[in-house]
Write a protein that holds these residues in place. Structure first.
Motif, PDB file in Angstrom:
ATOM      1  N   GLY A  18      -1.446  -1.162   0.537  1.00 37.43           N
ATOM      2  CA  GLY A  18      -1.942  -2.537   0.546  1.00 37.43           C
ATOM      3  C   GLY A  18      -0.797  -3.541   0.597  1.00 37.43           C
ATOM      4  N   SER A  19       0.268  -3.269  -0.167  1.00 36.54           N
ATOM      5  CA  SER A  19       1.412  -4.193  -0.185  1.00 36.54           C
ATOM      6  C   SER A  19       2.105  -4.224   1.170  1.00 36.54           C
ATOM      7  CB  SER A  19       2.408  -3.801  -1.280  1.00 36.54           C
ATOM      8  OG  SER A  19       1.812  -3.946  -2.554  1.00 36.54           O
ATOM      9  N   LYS A  22      -0.130  -6.226   3.606  1.00 37.93           N
ATOM     10  CA  LYS A  22       0.013  -7.665   3.355  1.00 37.93           C
ATOM     11  C   LYS A  22       1.321  -8.208   3.921  1.00 37.93           C
ATOM     12  CE  LYS A  22      -2.270  -9.851  -0.517  1.00 37.93           C
ATOM     13  NZ  LYS A  22      -2.288 -10.092  -1.964  1.00 37.93           N
ATOM     14  N   GLY A  46     -10.269  -4.319   0.190  1.00 37.04           N
ATOM     15  CA  GLY A  46      -9.069  -4.722   0.914  1.00 37.04           C
ATOM     16  C   GLY A  46      -9.381  -5.734   2.009  1.00 37.04           C
ATOM     17  N   VAL A  51      -6.246  -8.139   2.789  1.00 35.98           N
ATOM     18  CA  VAL A  51      -5.108  -7.227   2.861  1.00 35.98           C
ATOM     19  C   VAL A  51      -5.083  -6.529   4.221  1.00 35.98           C
ATOM     20  CG1 VAL A  51      -4.144  -5.092   1.877  1.00 35.98           C
ATOM     21  CG2 VAL A  51      -5.016  -6.888   0.362  1.00 35.98           C
ATOM     22  N   VAL A 137      -5.643  -1.400  -4.574  1.00 33.40           N
ATOM     23  CA  VAL A 137      -5.470  -2.438  -3.550  1.00 33.40           C
ATOM     24  C   VAL A 137      -5.434  -3.829  -4.184  1.00 33.40           C
ATOM     25  CG1 VAL A 137      -7.943  -2.627  -3.042  1.00 33.40           C
ATOM     26  CG2 VAL A 137      -6.252  -3.214  -1.271  1.00 33.40           C
ATOM     27  N   ALA A 140      -2.003  -5.181  -4.747  1.00 31.51           N
ATOM     28  CA  ALA A 140      -1.109  -5.307  -3.580  1.00 31.51           C
ATOM     29  C   ALA A 140      -0.420  -6.675  -3.556  1.00 31.51           C
ATOM     30  CB  ALA A 140      -1.921  -5.112  -2.295  1.00 31.51           C
ATOM     31  N   SER A 142       2.577  -8.929  -1.253  1.00 33.09           N
ATOM     32  CA  SER A 142       3.349  -8.920   0.004  1.00 33.09           C
ATOM     33  C   SER A 142       4.852  -8.853  -0.257  1.00 33.09           C
ATOM     34  CB  SER A 142       3.016 -10.155   0.839  1.00 33.09           C
ATOM     35  OG  SER A 142       3.400 -11.319   0.141  1.00 33.09           O
TER      36      SER A 142
END
Lengths: 302, 302
Positions: A18-19, A22, A46, A51, A137, A140, A142
């Motif tokens: 997820g990160s 993003k 998500g 995401v 998620v 998450a 960025s």
């Protein structure tokens, strides 16, 4: 000119996947991020959180749509799904570039070599050294990879284009990309991460077994809290890592044990000079490590 | 009615002694705190900062003025100075109550038993479980002991009055006072503090020795940082503690090593169920410990 691709597929949408999703969307590395997984609720969540741009429960659909496929599942699941993915992509004329984020690389290399006649040039194994106490998620972020290291472990068969693409992807997420061999990666991670987890689990388990465990824990202070924090980690994840990285972990345990037995002898012999030398050398190394970390933190906030 | 005394003498004015002095003055447990030590600049600084009311470089003067004498020097120095103090107080008709704050109790009990015909009833050994990364009288804080444990280790020969007075003194500083035997104290501290320090030193030393130590430390993450933090501790202090608590530390090392070798076997045999069981048991114990700490933190801030 910065590298851009159309579509990235994330296999397994938790904190790590997820990160990355993003980060890649935020900095425009790709036009679209597709999520794939077994758990529809995570994928739906998500999507709601922005995401990912879309999701599918059909692996072939994810593979055929993607320029890059990133396997972001736990360690042992990653080996299984990699074999599945290679079976589906081996015959393709233009397979996507495949990479992953799992903690051990040797088991994935072995899985790929057993599954394919030749090691697929488009498979670039990797490992972002980042994480968080939180998972899923929802956690998450960025900036999870900003100023963190990502270790890529290319093999001789890798195409330089695939390697460059994966490297650019992680750089776009803010990471510092380094390369080492699979064996080196697994030895370094065994030493700095897998062994410490085993030691923390072994210590807490030894103390918990004692008749006086209640008293023991009530009398423990801040040093013990920090030292044992990683014993609160997910048992399934660490069981899988210990199995996947068996050889390097055993070597790290034995190397550690040699040093522990040396120190034990120094205590038996009340060898003040020897102990002082060891403790001083260790303190110096730890202080230098702290300085590296402080530098990295500063780079992150400035 | 709260216990009050006229004068407390602090032997060795660093973080531990200075914080106790400040706390006792702040809450009015005594009318005067005298500092004694070898280093006049520290004593003078303590006076300037208002940590103590006066100081002396004459040990007899400190002993004759004080109702309670608290030895706050490092571990091995504490044993030497205790013998010196007992030689000067043994003949007194009304000796002051003597106590200490050192990390090991067995070596002090042995020192007292060798120095005196009978264990002095007015000597109550103790250990506050508190500290800070900072050291020296400048770091002294009147709340250092608030909601921290102080372990007193009375022996059969102790007078109940002396024990009550030392207990009241630490309670006045905000601490939670508990009692255990000398042997139990040294075993508990070996397990929760002395062993973890030895493990952290051994691990960092093992890694620092490696050819790839630079790469290893550059790839380490947050878990490693917390796990190894105590390897940055003072080598002299920990060398002295390891020697002073030799027997209990060796037992703790061996008990730990048994558990580590059990886990090693589980890795060798890829015993997923066994590893999962151990990791889960350890995680549960660590999570319970974290809950105790959180409770204590909350009590401190509320």
């Amino acid at each position: 000119m910065k590298t851009r691709v159309e579509t990235v597929a994330i296999i397994g949408l938790g904190l790590i996947g997820g990160s990355l999703a993003k980060a890649l969307k935020d900095n425009g590395f790709c036009r679209e991020v597709i999520g794939y997984g077994h758990r529809e609720p995570s994928l739906r969540r998500g999507l709601e959180l922005g995401v990912i741009d879309s999701f599918t429960l059909d692996l072939d659909a994810a593979l055929s749509a993607a320029d890059i496929v990133v396997i972001c599942t736990p360690t042992l699941v990653a080996a299984e799904i990699l074999v599945d993915i290679l079976a589906r992509t081996e015959a393709l004329e233009q397979p996507p570039v495949i990479t992953d984020g799992a903690s051990v690389k040797g088991n994935l290399e072995r899985a790929a070599r057993s599954a394919c006649k030749e090691f697929p040039p488009y498979l670039v194994l990797g490992h972002p050294i980042a994480g968080s106490e939180r998972s899923g998620v929802e956690a998450a972020r960025s900036d999870l990879y900003v100023n963190h290291r990502v270790i890529l472990t290319p093999v001789a068969e890798n195409s330089s284009e695939a390697l460059a693409l994966v490297s650019d992807m992680w750089a776009a997420a803010g990471a510092t990309v380094v390369q080492m061999t699979v064996a080196r990666h697994d030895a370094v991670l065994a030493a700095t991460s897998h062994l410490p987890h085993v030691l923390a689990y072994a210590l807490v388990d030894a103390l918990a077994e004692s008749d006086e465990s209640d008293e023991i824990f009530r009398c423990a202070a801040g040093g013990f809290r920090d030292f044992t924090r990683i014993a609160s980690s997910d048992p399934v994840m660490w069981r899988d890592i210990a199995i996947a990285n068996k050889a390097a972990l055993l070597q790290a345990i034995d190397q550690f044990n040699e040093h522990l037995q040396q120190l034990r002898r120094a205590v038996v012999e009340e060898d003040a000079a020897g102990m002082h030398e060891t403790f001083t050398r260790a303190k110096q190394a730890r202080d230098e490590f702290a300085a590296i970390l402080a530098e990295r933190e500063q780079a992150k906030t400035s």
